[in-house]
Design a protein around this motif. Structure first.
Motif, short mmCIF file in Angstrom:
data_model
loop_
_atom_site.label_atom_id
_atom_site.label_comp_id
_atom_site.label_asym_id
_atom_site.label_seq_id
_atom_site.Cartn_x
_atom_site.Cartn_y
_atom_site.Cartn_z
N LEU A 75 45.99 40.83 44.74
CA LEU A 75 44.98 39.88 44.27
C LEU A 75 43.77 39.77 45.19
O LEU A 75 42.88 38.97 44.95
CB LEU A 75 45.64 38.50 44.09
CG LEU A 75 46.83 38.52 43.12
CD1 LEU A 75 47.61 37.22 43.19
CD2 LEU A 75 46.35 38.74 41.70
N ARG A 76 43.73 40.57 46.24
CA ARG A 76 42.65 40.49 47.22
C ARG A 76 41.26 40.62 46.60
O ARG A 76 40.35 39.88 46.98
CB ARG A 76 42.88 41.55 48.30
CG ARG A 76 41.76 41.72 49.32
CD ARG A 76 41.31 40.43 49.97
NE ARG A 76 42.39 39.65 50.57
CZ ARG A 76 42.20 38.47 51.14
NH1 ARG A 76 40.98 37.93 51.15
NH2 ARG A 76 43.20 37.81 51.66
N PRO A 77 41.00 41.54 45.63
CA PRO A 77 39.66 41.63 45.06
C PRO A 77 39.19 40.32 44.43
O PRO A 77 38.00 39.97 44.50
CB PRO A 77 39.79 42.74 44.00
CG PRO A 77 40.92 43.57 44.49
CD PRO A 77 41.88 42.60 45.12
N LEU A 78 40.10 39.58 43.80
CA LEU A 78 39.74 38.31 43.20
C LEU A 78 39.43 37.27 44.28
O LEU A 78 38.48 36.49 44.15
CB LEU A 78 40.88 37.81 42.31
CG LEU A 78 41.23 38.71 41.12
CD1 LEU A 78 42.53 38.25 40.48
CD2 LEU A 78 40.11 38.71 40.10
N ILE A 79 40.22 37.27 45.34
CA ILE A 79 39.99 36.33 46.44
C ILE A 79 38.66 36.64 47.12
O ILE A 79 37.90 35.72 47.46
CB ILE A 79 41.15 36.41 47.46
CG1 ILE A 79 42.46 36.00 46.79
CG2 ILE A 79 40.87 35.53 48.67
CD1 ILE A 79 43.69 36.25 47.63
#
Length: 331
Positions: free
Chosen positions: A196-200
């Motif tokens: 989920l890093r890209p969203l964060i």
């Protein structure tokens, strides 16, 4: 319609701008923007004060004249225009000569914590934004770098800031992109962070890290793997399903049936980058099937992107084209 012979003949046009200060911003430091235009369009531009002489093939000269006139108007209306924006604007007019840059670049989706304005950068991105504003469920389908997830997150943050929704739910299927990550240590948040890093990252850019952390702790923003959506009803929220090409048919149906009252959902994905571990049961990507199943339902819209909408490094567009060509899918 002009013939190819007319469009290829050599012409020269003169432009004069009334406001020298706006013209200087348009031209760039040491006329750098004009030099980039010369290389990109294959024209010759001579500047003298607030006047320009543009020479070259007719179609290229007409493109540059339209571009400069429209950008001059945009700057005059207070729209910041950076070097990359000029490149985006040129791509827009090259593919859609009658496009109005004002309609696209003045559409302020969100202003970040550092006062950077997020706007669409192509006609398809503008259509995507309008679809999200007016439809309850929107699919954004296209290659990497076309702004699908970025603009969806910006629209979610904007909706939250204007009290249109009470929460933002961001989710992704936990599928590894062709790599075996193995056991991931730590608590649940640490385990799902790589997926989920890209969203964060997008949230941190728009709201600032401290604000994002506060909203996460309050439960206003929720970030979780897709499996955690099962059995829930999501009311009054802005829900984004990212990397949807890695959902199965069953997962896509499960997600879409979670949507409750006063909620809207955006589903993004790239059907050329499916990482599902297909088995003997022949399961297909949920994103591939969903357009056939749901196409034509009122309130649902499908938005398509192409390599022309890429807003990353210029080489990304060339890379996508090379892969499309090798696969025989280039247009």
């Amino acid at each position: 319609m002009k013939s190819s012979q007319q469009l290829n003949r050599e012409i020269s046009r003169e432009l004069e701008f009334a406001d020298i200060s706006i013209a200087q911003v348009l031209f760039g430091d040491l006329n750098l923007n004009l030099h980039h235009l010369e290389q990109a369009a294959g024209v010759t531009i001579h500047a003298r004060g607030n006047a320009l002489q543009i020479s070259g093939r007719q179609h290229a000269v007409e493109l540059v004249v339209s571009l400069l006139e429209q950008l001059y108007t945009l700057i005059g209306k207070g729209c910041p225009v950076y070097g990359q924006d000029i490149a985006f604007a040129m791509k827009i007019l090259a593919s859609s000569p009658k496009a109005r840059l004002e309609d696209i670049f003045l559409d302020k989706v969100y202003i970040t914590s550092k006062n950077r304005v997020i706007t669409p950068k192509s006609v398809n991105q503008k259509n995507y934004i309008e679809a999200i504003r007016h439809k309850d469920i929107v699919f954004g389908i296209g290659p990497a770098g076309t702004g699908k997830t970025w603009l969806a997150v910006a629209m979610a943050v904007s909706a939250l800031a204007s009290d249109q929704v009470n929460s933002i739910i961001l989710t992704r299927p936990a599928v590894e992109a062709g790599e075996k990550l193995g056991f991931l240590p730590g608590d649940l948040a640490q385990k799902v962070d790589p997926y989920l890093r890209p969203l964060i990252d997008a949230l941190n850019y728009m709201l600032g890290r401290e604000k994002v952390q506060d909203l996460l702790e309050q439960g206003v923003i929720e970030i979780a793997p897709l499996a955690f959506m099962r059995g829930r009803t999501l009311n009054n929220g802005f829900i984004i399903l990212d990397e949807a090409q890695n959902t199965t048919r069953e997962q896509m149906k499960m997600f879409l049936t979670r949507i409750g009252f006063d909620s809207r959902a955006v589903i993004t994905g790239d059907i050329t980058q499916i990482d599902l571990p297909f088995g003997n049961d022949g399961r297909r990507s949920g994103l591939v099937e969903v357009k056939r199943i749901l196409n034509g339902i009122d309130g649902i819209e499908f938005c398509s992107f192409s390599r022309k909408d890429v807003v990353r490094h210029p080489l990304v567009q060339d890379i996508i084209y090379a892969y499309e060509k090798e696969a025989g899918t280039s247009k």
